[in-house]
Design an enzyme around this catalytic site. Structure first.
Site, PDB file in Angstrom:
ATOM      1  N   SER A 188       0.868  -1.174   0.000  1.00 39.27           N
ATOM      2  CA  SER A 188       0.000   0.000   0.000  1.00 39.27           C
ATOM      3  C   SER A 188       0.907   1.227   0.000  1.00 39.27           C
ATOM      4  CB  SER A 188      -0.882  -0.001   1.252  1.00 39.27           C
ATOM      5  OG  SER A 188      -1.506   1.250   1.460  1.00 39.27           O
ATOM      6  N   TYR A 223      -1.905   0.154  10.760  1.00 41.32           N
ATOM      7  CA  TYR A 223      -1.911  -0.282   9.367  1.00 41.32           C
ATOM      8  C   TYR A 223      -0.616   0.101   8.662  1.00 41.32           C
ATOM      9  CZ  TYR A 223      -3.532  -0.906   4.551  1.00 41.32           C
ATOM     10  OH  TYR A 223      -3.672  -1.302   3.232  1.00 41.32           O
TER      11      TYR A 223
END
Length: 264
Positions: free
Chosen positions: A142, A155
């Site tokens: 990501s 995250y």
């Protein structure tokens, strides 16, 4: 043996039953791969594989795999006769709390799926990849694997871990023919990502994409995977960052129409 008689290359896609994973499976099947769709939920796996097989007969199969379990990964990979491409897509985000208020159970779960899960599958599949002339690993990270933002400590820590695995593995495999790509998508509008992260709050999940003109969709990420995999074997894309035009950074998103010009 003619080209038509040769076994099709096999791609294993974790988290392949829904969202980005399912889109990757569809795209690679269209590109001539036999795709093995792996994940925890047999019903969603079967649904995805059945749909693929309608369009591309005998191109998809399923295997139940929980990437947080050593035994589950080992048993699932043991069913494979070959693996040419591994797409580590299983992962995800939980919560948007600050570091101070973070739920350590959620942090641990994100680490176990995004980091340890990626390692488990790589360790299990490497012997098969070493036998393939098309050996390629694509780890779906990501932009959170390179940047941070408030409320994303758990995250971003996990996805930094995913990206570091790719970089380290590439060094360790230097001299072998195996390619390793770290794919870092930005904002992707899928059915479940934000809904899961926000604990089922549909209104909050919808707000994430509110006003964004053309966020990425799962098929955009699948196109990136197909590009990486389809290059000649001596060509390795180390890191591929892909974001919608509307997203300049995690903290800078244009939430209004964009003039795409007529005909585009």
């Amino acid at each position: 043996m003619s080209a038509d008689e040769r076994p099709r290359p096999t791609a294993l896609i974790t988290g392949g039953g829904t969202g980005i994973g399912a889109a990757i499976a569809r795209r690679l099947a269209a590109d001539g791969f036999h795709v093995v769709v792996a994940g925890r939920r047999r019903d969603r796996l079967e649904e995805t594989a059945t749909a693929i097989n309608v369009d591309h007969p005998a191109s998809a199969s399923t295997v139940v795999m929980d990437v947080t379990s050593d035994a589950s990964v080992r048993d699932a990979v043991a069913t494979l006769a070959r693996c040419d491409v591994l797409v580590n897509n299983a992962g995800g985000a939980l919560g948007v709390s600050s570091v101070e208020d973070g739920d350590l159970g959620e942090w641990q779960q994100m680490y176990d799926t995004n980091v340890l899960g990626t390692v488990r599958v790589i360790q299990a599949v490497l012997p098969l990849l070493r036998r393939s002339p098309r050996a390629t690993i694509v780890n779906i990270s990501s932009i959170a694997g390179e940047l941070v933002y408030e409320g994303g400590g758990g995250y971003t820590s996990a996805k930094h871990g995913t990206s570091v695995i790719s970089a380290t593995l590439r060094l360790e495999l230097n001299g072998e023919h195996i390619r390793v790509t770290d794919l870092r998508p930005g904002m992707v509008h899928t059915e479940g990502f934000s809904l899961t992260r926000l604990h089922g709050d549909q209104a909050a999940a919808d707000k994430v994409y509110e006003g964004v003109d053309r966020p990425l969709v799962a098929e955009d990420v699948a196109d990136c995977v197909a590009f990486v995999v389809g290059l000649p074997q001596h060509v390795n894309i180390d890191t591929l960052v892909v974001k919608p035009v509307a997203q300049a950074a995690p903290h800078k998103i244009h939430r209004a129409p964009i003039d795409w010009k007529a005909g585009d």
